[in-house]
Design a protein around this motif. Structure first.
Motif, PDB file in Angstrom:
ATOM      1  N   GLN A   1       0.831  -1.198   0.000  1.00  0.00           N
ATOM      2  CA  GLN A   1       0.000   0.000   0.000  1.00  0.00           C
ATOM      3  C   GLN A   1       0.863   1.243   0.000  1.00  0.00           C
ATOM      4  OE1 GLN A   1      -2.168   0.673   3.558  1.00  0.00           O
ATOM      5  NE2 GLN A   1      -4.089   0.996   2.503  1.00  0.00           N
TER       6      GLN A   1
ATOM      7  N   ASN B   1     -10.874  15.666   0.182  1.00  0.00           N
ATOM      8  CA  ASN B   1     -11.276  17.046   0.428  1.00  0.00           C
ATOM      9  C   ASN B   1     -12.321  17.561  -0.557  1.00  0.00           C
ATOM     10  OD1 ASN B   1      -9.651  17.778   2.683  1.00  0.00           O
ATOM     11  ND2 ASN B   1      -7.876  17.977   1.353  1.00  0.00           N
ATOM     12  N   LEU B   2     -13.237  18.389  -0.044  1.00  0.00           N
ATOM     13  CA  LEU B   2     -14.059  19.238  -0.895  1.00  0.00           C
ATOM     14  C   LEU B   2     -13.155  20.380  -1.320  1.00  0.00           C
ATOM     15  CD1 LEU B   2     -17.146  19.434   1.470  1.00  0.00           C
ATOM     16  CD2 LEU B   2     -17.199  18.468  -0.823  1.00  0.00           C
ATOM     17  N   LEU B   3     -13.264  20.847  -2.557  1.00  0.00           N
ATOM     18  CA  LEU B   3     -12.336  21.895  -2.982  1.00  0.00           C
ATOM     19  C   LEU B   3     -13.030  23.219  -3.274  1.00  0.00           C
ATOM     20  CD1 LEU B   3      -9.899  19.739  -5.133  1.00  0.00           C
ATOM     21  CD2 LEU B   3      -9.548  20.611  -2.830  1.00  0.00           C
TER      22      LEU B   3
ATOM     23  N   HIS C   1      -6.473  17.127  10.519  1.00  0.00           N
ATOM     24  CA  HIS C   1      -7.486  17.584   9.570  1.00  0.00           C
ATOM     25  C   HIS C   1      -8.886  17.247  10.082  1.00  0.00           C
ATOM     26  CE1 HIS C   1      -8.837  19.327   5.906  1.00  0.00           C
ATOM     27  NE2 HIS C   1      -9.269  18.199   5.361  1.00  0.00           N
TER      28      HIS C   1
ATOM     29  N   ARG D   1     -11.642  20.037  10.648  1.00  0.00           N
ATOM     30  CA  ARG D   1     -12.978  19.941  10.038  1.00  0.00           C
ATOM     31  C   ARG D   1     -14.059  20.187  11.071  1.00  0.00           C
ATOM     32  NH1 ARG D   1     -12.371  14.781   5.872  1.00  0.00           N
ATOM     33  NH2 ARG D   1     -12.002  16.054   4.019  1.00  0.00           N
TER      34      ARG D   1
ATOM     35  N   GLU E   1       0.964  21.585  -1.190  1.00  0.00           N
ATOM     36  CA  GLU E   1      -0.214  21.191  -1.979  1.00  0.00           C
ATOM     37  C   GLU E   1      -1.320  20.659  -1.074  1.00  0.00           C
ATOM     38  OE1 GLU E   1       1.230  19.085  -5.705  1.00  0.00           O
ATOM     39  OE2 GLU E   1      -0.796  18.242  -5.509  1.00  0.00           O
ATOM     40  N   ARG E   2      -0.947  19.797  -0.135  1.00  0.00           N
ATOM     41  CA  ARG E   2      -1.925  19.240   0.810  1.00  0.00           C
ATOM     42  C   ARG E   2      -2.530  20.352   1.647  1.00  0.00           C
ATOM     43  NH1 ARG E   2      -4.269  16.197  -1.276  1.00  0.00           N
ATOM     44  NH2 ARG E   2      -5.485  15.802   0.578  1.00  0.00           N
TER      45      ARG E   2
ATOM     46  N   ALA F   1      -5.149  22.185  -0.348  1.00  0.00           N
ATOM     47  CA  ALA F   1      -6.349  21.356  -0.529  1.00  0.00           C
ATOM     48  C   ALA F   1      -7.113  21.243   0.784  1.00  0.00           C
ATOM     49  CB  ALA F   1      -5.963  19.967  -1.037  1.00  0.00           C
ATOM     50  N   ASN F   2      -6.383  21.068   1.891  1.00  0.00           N
ATOM     51  CA  ASN F   2      -7.038  20.989   3.197  1.00  0.00           C
ATOM     52  C   ASN F   2      -7.706  22.312   3.549  1.00  0.00           C
ATOM     53  OD1 ASN F   2      -6.378  18.303   3.629  1.00  0.00           O
ATOM     54  ND2 ASN F   2      -4.526  18.761   4.785  1.00  0.00           N
TER      55      ASN F   2
ATOM     56  N   SER G   1      -8.906  24.551   1.438  1.00  0.00           N
ATOM     57  CA  SER G   1     -10.119  24.685   0.613  1.00  0.00           C
ATOM     58  C   SER G   1     -11.262  23.905   1.231  1.00  0.00           C
ATOM     59  CB  SER G   1      -9.875  24.159  -0.799  1.00  0.00           C
ATOM     60  OG  SER G   1      -8.829  24.857  -1.405  1.00  0.00           O
ATOM     61  N   ASP G   2     -10.957  22.703   1.660  1.00  0.00           N
ATOM     62  CA  ASP G   2     -11.966  21.833   2.265  1.00  0.00           C
ATOM     63  C   ASP G   2     -12.572  22.495   3.503  1.00  0.00           C
ATOM     64  OD1 ASP G   2     -12.186  19.504   4.592  1.00  0.00           O
ATOM     65  OD2 ASP G   2     -13.021  18.862   2.684  1.00  0.00           O
TER      66      ASP G   2
ATOM     67  N   MET H   1     -14.907  25.251   2.655  1.00  0.00           N
ATOM     68  CA  MET H   1     -16.167  24.688   2.168  1.00  0.00           C
ATOM     69  C   MET H   1     -17.045  24.239   3.326  1.00  0.00           C
ATOM     70  SD  MET H   1     -16.361  24.387  -1.259  1.00  0.00           S
ATOM     71  CE  MET H   1     -16.990  22.827  -1.865  1.00  0.00           C
ATOM     72  N   ARG H   2     -16.418  23.746   4.384  1.00  0.00           N
ATOM     73  CA  ARG H   2     -17.186  23.187   5.492  1.00  0.00           C
ATOM     74  C   ARG H   2     -17.630  24.225   6.503  1.00  0.00           C
ATOM     75  NH1 ARG H   2     -16.879  17.503   5.357  1.00  0.00           N
ATOM     76  NH2 ARG H   2     -15.428  16.853   3.736  1.00  0.00           N
TER      77      ARG H   2
ATOM     78  N   ARG I   1      -3.000   7.848   7.938  1.00  0.00           N
ATOM     79  CA  ARG I   1      -1.937   7.611   6.952  1.00  0.00           C
ATOM     80  C   ARG I   1      -0.710   7.018   7.643  1.00  0.00           C
ATOM     81  NH1 ARG I   1      -2.655  12.872   5.499  1.00  0.00           N
ATOM     82  NH2 ARG I   1      -0.489  13.392   5.876  1.00  0.00           N
TER      83      ARG I   1
ATOM     84  N   ALA J   1      -1.068   3.250   8.004  1.00  0.00           N
ATOM     85  CA  ALA J   1      -1.700   2.576   6.860  1.00  0.00           C
ATOM     86  C   ALA J   1      -1.258   1.132   6.704  1.00  0.00           C
ATOM     87  CB  ALA J   1      -1.424   3.355   5.575  1.00  0.00           C
ATOM     88  N   ASP J   2      -0.012   0.838   7.082  1.00  0.00           N
ATOM     89  CA  ASP J   2       0.497  -0.519   6.863  1.00  0.00           C
ATOM     90  C   ASP J   2       0.081  -1.519   7.922  1.00  0.00           C
ATOM     91  OD1 ASP J   2       3.655   0.644   5.504  1.00  0.00           O
ATOM     92  OD2 ASP J   2       1.768   0.105   4.532  1.00  0.00           O
TER      93      ASP J   2
END
Lengths: 426, 245
Positions: free
Chosen positions: A16, A54-56, B15, B19, B36-37, B40-41, B43-44, B47-48, B187, B190-191
């Protein structure tokens, strides 16, 4: 990690990670609600897209919602419904990811007026194993756009999707339930129901008389209410906690279920107001309902026959299923409309579709399904990869005419067990 | 409208916390390493429902960075009602036993960076710029164990640090809470094969936010870990050393 798909026919083991690796057998997975092996990748490397959920952004003027591919329809609805919006197309479960919905180009009860989910996508962002990033739409990289919709995840890692939503006044559905006693009654009601945005039927695949299927069932049709509040559903309250023993589902219990289900309404036509959960997602109300089929799992078989083949071709297939006694009580019948799909490999065509489960009884089940498969192919129909665990490579080649075009866009470092079993062997 | 600083904002648990704060319309200041994360986080969260979301890219292992992002957060929001320090790094225990750079990295990210952060936090707390603070440690810090003592020892140091900070800052009216999660499905893990003891990031976030509001001192999440660890720390050493826990 070890995992299986919704049909639980097998368990696979793979490593994974969070990104596509070069020179590896990658597959991006979603919420594993596909039934067969389209989301399985034995001894490969899987990327769990749900991490990226995520919502963007939301353009409320043009009604375009953008989100990362790992978000589920369940989460999307929690955002949309209170704001007076709904999904343009939804399958029978809300526990699919956005990426999975695109990769399988899912369809729903409104196919006859709205087509597939792919018909409502504005653009998507794709990453491939060589590190390249692609914005795909009808005008930008259109071939990759059309290959990725319904492309079973084989063209790359879908990162983001922008799609159009619809406005609703309420979260309720004005629904009607109509009893029908035969397939011809079903088709008659279906003809009259074309103006309803949502139509589907449950059909009894077990009861038969005089060597023919009875074909009785319940026709469900409805549309979004003008009245009522905008309310989001709660979490499923029921659950199947462990695998059921396989004898739990047998012809007797299934007959009992069918009888009770068919007779839930005495009146020939019943009107009701339902929540959207009740109308669209009745099975989501039971967590792990797939465990009801026992530890050997089950095959979900869905096919479509073109209208040109007609009822004449459909009836023998339906009879064969019913007379075998192997079909389960969860059988869905619908007609698809004429809106062309956006995906090269999308499943629906204008015609009649039937979807149902077959408890895995080993060779008996497989032989029956293979017989049905050849009847479907002979009638010019095809099977749905998102559900398939048994179709022959020749069947796929014959019934998906854009396969060679599609394969030009496949990512060389992405594969799935479906690809290995069906496409690689062509 | 609460002003909330989230350090290690790209982590799954962070996150989830952000939220839940966004739904309450908070002003959020996010500090994370992957730009980048982070975007994106952010933006989320907008939105919330978050009223404002500001972000700073920072590598928390860089000890000098803490002063800088704290300054920016105070400049943006004036007063920080709640601060969540969530970042962490599990590392591979088997490798870390013998590989010096990895062992040191585990100590740097998990313990030393929080020590460095505290030197920037304390003056602000002492000058009434901070309401309350939740710092993530782990049940792994309650006792050094066979199976993950490198990570566990960093967490043990961190737990002692947080406890000391709690005592010091309580005299200034600033509450400091230790968060000790057990197994959480993120994350970072995850393993691992998951089982009934595993918690979701959303459940942990819920526990942490409500515990901080109730001004609890130590938050084991989920709560049953308090009992499990009480048993584990009381196993006599002569027996414990023979176990491969």
């Amino acid at each position: 990690m070890k995992y299986s798909s919704w049909g639980q026919l097998s368990k696979v083991d793979s490593t994974q990670g969070l990104s596509l690796q070069e020179n590896a057998k990658n597959l991006v997975i979603g919420n594993l609600r596909s039934y067969g092996d389209v989301c399985l990748n034995q001894s490969g490397h899987v990327i769990d897209s749900k991490v990226f959920d995520n919502l963007l952004s939301f353009d409320d003027k043009n009604k375009i919602l953008t989100a990362e591919s790992g978000i589920t329809f369940d989460e999307l609805l929690k955002f949309l419904v209170p704001r007076g919006y709904f999904l343009p197309v939804t399958p029978g479960t809300r526990f699919v990811t956005l990426g999975g919905a695109v990769a399988n180009d899912v369809h729903g009860k409104n196919h006859h007026v709205a087509g597939n989910f792919g018909n409502h996508i504005e653009w998507l962002d794709l990453e491939r194993s060589d590190g390249s990033k692609w914005r795909c739409s009808r005008s930008e990289n259109p071939e990759l756009f059309h290959a990725t919709i319904g492309g079973m995840g084989l063209t790359g890692f879908i990162r983001r999707v922008a799609f159009k939503v619809i406005s609703v006044q309420s979260s309720q559905i004005d629904a009607e339930t109509i009893k029908f006693k035969s397939l011809s009654e079903f088709f008659a009601i279906n003809e009259e129901s074309k103006h309803f945005p949502y139509t589907v039927a449950w059909v009894d695949c077990i009861s038969n008389a005089n060597g023919k299927a009875k074909g009785c069932g319940l026709y469900f049709r409805g549309g979004h209410s003008e009245h009522g509040e905008l309310k989001v559903h709660g979490a499923p309250k029921l659950s199947v906690p462990v695998q059921m023993p396989s004898f739990a589902l047998n012809p007797l219990t299934m007959r009992l279920f069918n009888f009770a289900y068919y007779n839930q309404t005495q009146a020939p036509l019943k009107k009701s107001t339902q929540t959207y959960q009740q109308f669209f997602y009745p099975l989501d109300g039971i967590n792990h309902w797939n465990r009801g089929y026992g530890s050997k799992g089950f095959y979900q078989f869905q096919f479509v026959l073109p209208f040109s083949a007609g009822v004449k071709a459909f009836e023998p297939i339906f009879d064969a299923i019913t007379l075998s006694g192997q079909g389960s009580f969860l059988a869905v019948l619908k007609t698809f409309g004429s809106i062309p799909t956006e995906g090269m490999m999308s499943f629906p065509m204008e015609g009649i579709t039937l979807a149902l489960d077959f408890q895995n009884k080993g060779q008996d089940t497989l032989r029956l399904l293979q017989r049905l498969e050849s009847m479907v192919v002979e009638a010019g129909g095809r099977l749905y990869p998102a559900k398939d665990a048994m179709m022959a490579p020749e069947t796929f080649l014959k019934t998906y005419p854009y396969l060679s075009e599609f394969l030009r866009y496949k990512d060389p470092n992405i594969t799935s067990d479906f690809f290995q079993r069906v496409i690689a062997r062509i | 409208m609460k002003n909330i600083l989230v350090i290690g904002a790209n982590s799954t648990i962070a996150h989830a916390i952000s939220r839940q704060c966004a739904v309450e319309k908070a002003n959020l200041f996010l500090v994370g390493r992957d730009p980048e994360r982070l975007l994106a986080n952010a933006s989320d969260l907008k939105m919330r429902g978050a009223t404002r979301v500001e972000t700073v890219v920072a590598d928390l292992a860089d000890h000098k960075t803490h002063q800088k992002y704290f300054e920016k957060a105070i400049a943006e929001f004036g007063f920080l009602d709640e601060v969540y320090v969530v970042h962490g790094f599990l590392g591979d225990q088997v490798k870390a036993k013998t590989q010096l750079p990895l062992a040191l990295e585990i100590a740097e990210v998990n313990y030393l960076s929080v020590l460095a952060m505290s030197t920037a936090l304390v003056p602000l707390a002492e000058s009434n710029k901070i309401g309350s603070v939740a710092i993530f440690s782990s049940v792994a810090g309650d006792r050094g164990r066979y199976s993950n003592y490198v990570y566990g020892s960093a967490m043990a140091g961190k737990s002692a640090l947080i406890s000391g900070l709690r005592a010091h800052l309580s005299h200034r009216g600033v509450h400091v809470m230790t968060v000790k999660p057990g197994f959480v499905d993120t994350r970072m893990t995850a393993d691992f094969k998951k089982g009934p003891l595993w918690a979701s990031p959303e459940k942990v976030a819920e526990d942490v936010i409500s515990s901080l509001q109730k001004q609890r001192n130590i938050c084991y999440t989920p709560g049953f870990w308090k009992l499990i660890m009480m048993i584990i720390i009381h196993i006599p050493e002569r027996i414990f050393k023979k176990l491969k826990l």
